[in-house]
Write a protein that holds these residues in place. Structure first.
Motif, PDB file in Angstrom:
ATOM      1  N   VAL A 141       0.837  -1.200   0.000  1.00  0.00           N
ATOM      2  CA  VAL A 141       0.000   0.000   0.000  1.00  0.00           C
ATOM      3  C   VAL A 141       0.872   1.250   0.000  1.00  0.00           C
ATOM      4  O   VAL A 141       0.606   2.213  -0.734  1.00  0.00           O
ATOM      5  N   ASN A 142       1.934   1.240   0.814  1.00  0.00           N
ATOM      6  CA  ASN A 142       2.843   2.386   0.860  1.00  0.00           C
ATOM      7  C   ASN A 142       3.546   2.612  -0.474  1.00  0.00           C
ATOM      8  O   ASN A 142       3.728   3.748  -0.921  1.00  0.00           O
ATOM      9  N   ALA A 143       3.946   1.502  -1.121  1.00  0.00           N
ATOM     10  CA  ALA A 143       4.616   1.621  -2.419  1.00  0.00           C
ATOM     11  C   ALA A 143       3.677   2.205  -3.467  1.00  0.00           C
ATOM     12  O   ALA A 143       4.071   3.082  -4.256  1.00  0.00           O
ATOM     13  N   ALA A 144       2.430   1.734  -3.479  1.00  0.00           N
ATOM     14  CA  ALA A 144       1.458   2.256  -4.444  1.00  0.00           C
ATOM     15  C   ALA A 144       1.158   3.725  -4.181  1.00  0.00           C
ATOM     16  O   ALA A 144       1.051   4.534  -5.119  1.00  0.00           O
ATOM     17  N   ALA A 145       1.022   4.091  -2.898  1.00  0.00           N
ATOM     18  CA  ALA A 145       0.753   5.492  -2.561  1.00  0.00           C
ATOM     19  C   ALA A 145       1.891   6.402  -3.014  1.00  0.00           C
ATOM     20  O   ALA A 145       1.664   7.503  -3.529  1.00  0.00           O
ATOM     21  N   GLN A 146       3.129   5.917  -2.834  1.00  0.00           N
ATOM     22  CA  GLN A 146       4.282   6.719  -3.261  1.00  0.00           C
ATOM     23  C   GLN A 146       4.321   6.867  -4.772  1.00  0.00           C
ATOM     24  O   GLN A 146       4.616   7.959  -5.295  1.00  0.00           O
ATOM     25  N   ILE A 147       4.009   5.808  -5.507  1.00  0.00           N
ATOM     26  CA  ILE A 147       3.999   5.872  -6.973  1.00  0.00           C
ATOM     27  C   ILE A 147       2.963   6.875  -7.457  1.00  0.00           C
ATOM     28  O   ILE A 147       3.240   7.743  -8.301  1.00  0.00           O
ATOM     29  N   PHE A 148       1.758   6.792  -6.924  1.00  0.00           N
ATOM     30  CA  PHE A 148       0.688   7.669  -7.389  1.00  0.00           C
ATOM     31  C   PHE A 148       0.968   9.127  -7.035  1.00  0.00           C
ATOM     32  O   PHE A 148       0.674  10.031  -7.819  1.00  0.00           O
ATOM     33  N   ASN A 149       1.534   9.367  -5.836  1.00  0.00           N
ATOM     34  CA  ASN A 149       1.793  10.740  -5.424  1.00  0.00           C
ATOM     35  C   ASN A 149       2.995  11.336  -6.151  1.00  0.00           C
ATOM     36  O   ASN A 149       2.999  12.533  -6.463  1.00  0.00           O
ATOM     37  N   SER A 150       4.022  10.531  -6.398  1.00  0.00           N
ATOM     38  CA  SER A 150       5.230  11.076  -7.030  1.00  0.00           C
ATOM     39  C   SER A 150       5.063  11.221  -8.541  1.00  0.00           C
ATOM     40  O   SER A 150       5.435  12.251  -9.120  1.00  0.00           O
ATOM     41  N   VAL A 151       4.509  10.196  -9.198  1.00  0.00           N
ATOM     42  CA  VAL A 151       4.324  10.277 -10.651  1.00  0.00           C
ATOM     43  C   VAL A 151       3.187  11.233 -10.999  1.00  0.00           C
ATOM     44  O   VAL A 151       3.185  11.846 -12.068  1.00  0.00           O
ATOM     45  N   GLY A 152       2.209  11.368 -10.096  1.00  0.00           N
ATOM     46  CA  GLY A 152       1.113  12.302 -10.339  1.00  0.00           C
ATOM     47  C   GLY A 152      -0.065  11.688 -11.055  1.00  0.00           C
ATOM     48  O   GLY A 152      -0.832  12.398 -11.717  1.00  0.00           O
ATOM     49  N   ILE A 153      -0.255  10.381 -10.921  1.00  0.00           N
ATOM     50  CA  ILE A 153      -1.360   9.694 -11.585  1.00  0.00           C
ATOM     51  C   ILE A 153      -2.668  10.041 -10.891  1.00  0.00           C
ATOM     52  O   ILE A 153      -2.743  10.063  -9.658  1.00  0.00           O
ATOM     53  N   ALA A 154      -3.716  10.284 -11.684  1.00  0.00           N
ATOM     54  CA  ALA A 154      -5.085  10.527 -11.229  1.00  0.00           C
ATOM     55  C   ALA A 154      -5.284  11.906 -10.608  1.00  0.00           C
ATOM     56  O   ALA A 154      -6.390  12.214 -10.162  1.00  0.00           O
ATOM     57  N   PHE A 155      -4.260  12.746 -10.596  1.00  0.00           N
ATOM     58  CA  PHE A 155      -4.425  14.101 -10.091  1.00  0.00           C
ATOM     59  C   PHE A 155      -4.855  15.075 -11.181  1.00  0.00           C
ATOM     60  O   PHE A 155      -5.188  16.219 -10.884  1.00  0.00           O
ATOM     61  N   GLY A 156      -4.821  14.647 -12.433  1.00  0.00           N
ATOM     62  CA  GLY A 156      -5.267  15.480 -13.538  1.00  0.00           C
ATOM     63  C   GLY A 156      -4.198  16.364 -14.152  1.00  0.00           C
ATOM     64  O   GLY A 156      -4.388  16.917 -15.237  1.00  0.00           O
ATOM     65  N   SER A 157      -3.050  16.502 -13.485  1.00  0.00           N
ATOM     66  CA  SER A 157      -2.022  17.420 -13.982  1.00  0.00           C
ATOM     67  C   SER A 157      -1.394  16.924 -15.272  1.00  0.00           C
ATOM     68  O   SER A 157      -1.129  17.713 -16.188  1.00  0.00           O
ATOM     69  N   MET A 158      -1.123  15.621 -15.358  1.00  0.00           N
ATOM     70  CA  MET A 158      -0.501  15.083 -16.561  1.00  0.00           C
ATOM     71  C   MET A 158      -1.434  15.189 -17.765  1.00  0.00           C
ATOM     72  O   MET A 158      -0.993  15.448 -18.892  1.00  0.00           O
ATOM     73  N   ILE A 159      -2.734  14.990 -17.548  1.00  0.00           N
ATOM     74  CA  ILE A 159      -3.701  15.168 -18.630  1.00  0.00           C
ATOM     75  C   ILE A 159      -3.698  16.622 -19.094  1.00  0.00           C
ATOM     76  O   ILE A 159      -3.725  16.920 -20.296  1.00  0.00           O
ATOM     77  N   CYS A 160      -3.647  17.524 -18.131  1.00  0.00           N
ATOM     78  CA  CYS A 160      -3.636  18.955 -18.450  1.00  0.00           C
ATOM     79  C   CYS A 160      -2.383  19.329 -19.238  1.00  0.00           C
ATOM     80  O   CYS A 160      -2.461  20.047 -20.243  1.00  0.00           O
ATOM     81  N   PHE A 161      -1.210  18.856 -18.807  1.00  0.00           N
ATOM     82  CA  PHE A 161       0.026  19.166 -19.514  1.00  0.00           C
ATOM     83  C   PHE A 161      -0.005  18.636 -20.949  1.00  0.00           C
ATOM     84  O   PHE A 161       0.398  19.327 -21.893  1.00  0.00           O
ATOM     85  N   ALA A 162      -0.465  17.393 -21.110  1.00  0.00           N
ATOM     86  CA  ALA A 162      -0.479  16.781 -22.445  1.00  0.00           C
ATOM     87  C   ALA A 162      -1.459  17.463 -23.380  1.00  0.00           C
ATOM     88  O   ALA A 162      -1.304  17.384 -24.604  1.00  0.00           O
ATOM     89  N   SER A 163      -2.478  18.134 -22.832  1.00  0.00           N
ATOM     90  CA  SER A 163      -3.457  18.794 -23.698  1.00  0.00           C
ATOM     91  C   SER A 163      -2.845  19.967 -24.464  1.00  0.00           C
ATOM     92  O   SER A 163      -3.431  20.435 -25.439  1.00  0.00           O
ATOM     93  N   TYR A 164      -1.682  20.442 -24.040  1.00  0.00           N
ATOM     94  CA  TYR A 164      -0.997  21.534 -24.742  1.00  0.00           C
ATOM     95  C   TYR A 164       0.059  21.014 -25.722  1.00  0.00           C
ATOM     96  O   TYR A 164       0.805  21.813 -26.282  1.00  0.00           O
ATOM     97  N   ASN A 165       0.134  19.705 -25.911  1.00  0.00           N
ATOM     98  CA  ASN A 165       1.078  19.123 -26.870  1.00  0.00           C
ATOM     99  C   ASN A 165       0.566  19.273 -28.288  1.00  0.00           C
ATOM    100  O   ASN A 165      -0.650  19.390 -28.526  1.00  0.00           O
ATOM    101  N   LYS A 166       1.471  19.214 -29.228  1.00  0.00           N
ATOM    102  CA  LYS A 166       1.060  19.089 -30.621  1.00  0.00           C
ATOM    103  C   LYS A 166       0.524  17.671 -30.844  1.00  0.00           C
ATOM    104  O   LYS A 166       0.939  16.727 -30.184  1.00  0.00           O
ATOM    105  N   PHE A 167      -0.380  17.552 -31.792  1.00  0.00           N
ATOM    106  CA  PHE A 167      -1.155  16.324 -31.931  1.00  0.00           C
ATOM    107  C   PHE A 167      -0.285  15.103 -32.208  1.00  0.00           C
ATOM    108  O   PHE A 167      -0.586  14.002 -31.757  1.00  0.00           O
ATOM    109  N   HIS A 168       0.803  15.257 -32.924  1.00  0.00           N
ATOM    110  CA  HIS A 168       1.623  14.115 -33.327  1.00  0.00           C
ATOM    111  C   HIS A 168       2.877  13.951 -32.470  1.00  0.00           C
ATOM    112  O   HIS A 168       3.846  13.324 -32.899  1.00  0.00           O
TER     113      HIS A 168
END
Length: 643
Positions: free
Chosen positions: A300-327
């Protein structure tokens, strides 16, 4: 028939038509600030909607992702969780979950963000309207984090200026806020160098009694700490002027804030390995306790650290990628961010335990007595070690400037998620009432600042720990599970692979498809269930012992967690009721249907080939004939005339 053919032709090509340059009266009033549909950095050949500015180059996008993932979680959560979970054995579940869950889910989030060109609410709402609430949940969590995460920057600013003094106040026990139990091995305390029965290191008393002026518990909030309030205002001013121009301003700031911390980490790592007692601390980091692999808490601790450090499910990575060029090739970005994040955790872990070992030797204490969780590790353990170095003022200023940079990177991402989601969800209202992007960012910063004031009262640290425990740990697994289900099962791995192929020209490997469809959902569900089974109430470790929260404080914590969790079922019910259809099956089918349909022949969302059009056969046939005529004309070569 000719008019029908031309009309069909226009509908097919319509997505490529660029926006008219005619401005409305509202747009005329926005001439002095950034337009919401700023397309200066946009590819002229881009046909996707909505119009969105792009990163100037790939480096800016990668730095944004790395800056968000390599943050305070690497500095204070990873070392503590590593010690608590069996030392070196913690690295086994950490890297296993990173490979099975972290990398695939990061790849998935970057894919849907780049494909839909929207924030988490708009992206999930497009691909599966029934689970649009999952995107809203991530925004709620990001807003809650923005209210207290900037408090860490305020602490770091306070320490930065305090560390400039000729004698650092956390280095000795001869201050008015110190108690009789304050003890330092190299300084005589109260004219007596006898070690007290329950000794307290000077940095711990400085943090509790001077910086926080901590009360006895959350039930006694006390007065507002005006020094910290001034630092918090300064922190929000820095955040605002760094992101007020969206990615145009924040990307340039990240050239400094995302690169300098790595240089400073290497410097501190080199210095910490030369300290006396460093080997004693490293033994706790690398010595594995194999028996703890059977304990569900380690996983559980390992999974919590992965999600908090990588930023999964917080929405930030989706937001950053939305400003990428399509290809843009997001696979390379995914691997780079994941590897850099994992390596930074290892480096910070070595630096932290070497420093803790030095303090344990000098204070004649054990490593577990020195080690603490949360802000205590950053603002108690590290300052105590910095005070023992030559030129402590220089080391203190560098260290806390590094903390400011690490915290700012995460704060930029958190606030940008909220701003982007509001901008995508209510574009007309925002244009009408706020007029420009800068005013929206200002409004979000002011509201977040006001909600963060309870964290800087005399009892604010208890509230801080409570929100961090329930908002960033308890609810994130629940949210991640429904996000994966919405994308992998309801939208479908086949559709997602088709989208990735349309963007990058390559279909994701079978490894990613298996993780998206089976491995990641099962692992997330197992970790979430075990975290509820082994649930432990939150606590805060003070210099005089452990504080346990009352029952009503835990109820407030669960209420905070439910603010995000309730969005998923509530929005699902709303979408289902509003869906077209008369029967349950029809409503369900329409509520999970994506807002766009790909071409049945080529698999692309926007098909520009006339032969792939979904029009009836009567309209298709003339288009075939027109294409044949054009090809004949283009290839026709007149015969040469003999003289």
């Amino acid at each position: 028939m000719k008019s029908k053919v031309l009309g069909t032709r226009f509908l097919i090509r319509a997505p490529r038509i660029q926006r008219s340059s005619v401005t409305t009266p509202v747009e005329d009033d926005m001439s002095t600030c950034t337009s919401f549909d700023d397309g200066d950095a946009e590819d002229p050949g881009e046909y996707r909607q909505p119009r969105r500015p792009h990163w100037e180059n790939k480096v800016q996008f990668v730095l944004a992702c790395i800056g968000y993932s390599v943050g305070l979680g690497n500095v204070w959560r990873f070392p503590y969780l590593c010690y608590k979970s069996g030392g070196g054995v913690f690295l086994i579940p950490y890297f296993l979950i990173l490979i099975v869950c972290g990398v695939p889910l990061l790849y998935m989030e970057l894919s849907i963000g780049q494909f839909t060109r929207r924030g988490p609410i708009g992206a999930l709402g497009q691909i599966c309207p029934l689970f649009k609430g999952a995107g809203l949940s991530s925004v709620v969590i990001s807003f809650l984090m923005s209210t207290y995460h900037n408090v860490i920057i305020a602490y770091a600013i306070y320490y930065f200026f305090t560390g400039c003094k000729p004698i650092q106040p956390w280095s000795r026990c001869r201050n008015k806020w110190n108690s009789p139990d304050c003890w330092s091995a190299d300084v005589m305390t109260n004219n007596n160098n006898t070690r007290p029965k329950h000794p307290k290191i000077p940095s711990a008393e400085f943090f509790d009694n001077k910086v926080l002026q901590i009360s006895s518990g959350i039930e006694e909030p006390g007065m507002l700490r005006w020094e910290l309030a001034a630092c918090l205002i300064s922190a929000w001013v820095i955040v605002y002027f760094s992101i007020w121009k969206s990615i145009k301003s924040s990307a340039r700031v990240r050239y400094l804030t995302a690169t300098l911390p790595f240089l400073l980490i290497f410097i501190f790592l080199t210095r910490s390995l030369t300290l006396e007692g460093a080997d004693k601390g490293l033994q706790f980091f690398f010595r594995p306790d194999w028996q703890l692999l059977k304990d569900a808490k380690v996983w559980v601790n390992a999974a919590a650290q992965i999600f908090n450090s990588v930023g999964i499910a917080f929405g930030s990575m989706i937001c950053f990628a939305s400003y990428n060029k399509f290809h843009n090739n997001i696979l390379i970005d995914t691997v780079a961010v994941s590897l850099i994040n994992a390596c930074s955790c290892l480096l910070v872990g070595i630096f932290a335990f070497a420093t803790i070992g030095n303090i344990a030797v000098e204070q004649n204490m054990t490593v577990p007595e020195v080690l603490s969780d949360g802000p205590g590790l950053v603002f108690v353990v590290y300052p105590q070690a910095l005070a023992k170095m030559p030129w402590p003022q220089m080391w203190a200023m560098l260290f806390f400037f590094m903390l400011v940079c690490l915290s700012l990177n995460s704060q930029f991402a958190i606030v940008e998620v909220v701003v982007t989601s509001i901008q995508d969800g209510f574009p007309k209202w925002v244009k009408k009432h706020l007029l420009c992007h800068e005013m929206l960012v200002l409004l979000v910063c002011i509201v977040s600042f006001l909600f963060g004031l309870p964290n800087i009262t005399q009892g604010g640290i208890y509230f801080f720990q409570l929100i961090d425990h329930y908002a960033a740990s308890i609810s994130i697994m629940f949210l991640a599970f429904f996000e994966v289900i919405a994308i992998s099962w309801f939208y479908g791995v086949r559709r997602l692979c088709s989208n990735v192929k349309e963007m990058t020209g390559r279909v994701p490997s079978i490894y990613f498809r298996f993780c998206w469809l089976v491995a990641s959902p099962l692992l997330i569900m197992a970790v979430w269930v075990f975290s509820l089974i082994d649930y432990e109430p939150p606590h805060y470790t003070r210099s005089d012992g452990k504080y346990t929260y009352p029952w009503w404080a835990e109820a407030i914590g669960w209420g905070i967690a439910s603010l995000s969790l309730v969005c998923i079922p509530a929005f699902a019910i709303y979408v289902f009721v509003q869906a077209e259809g008369t029967t349950f099956t029809e409503k369900l089918r329409n509520s999970i249907k994506p807002d766009f349909e790909a071409c049945e022949i080529c698999g692309q969302e926007y098909c520009t080939e006339p032969s792939h059009s979904n029009e009836d056969d009567v309209l298709k046939e003339p288009l075939h004939e027109m294409n044949n005529v054009i090809k004949v004309v283009q290839t026709y070569q007149p015969p040469k005339v003999q003289p």
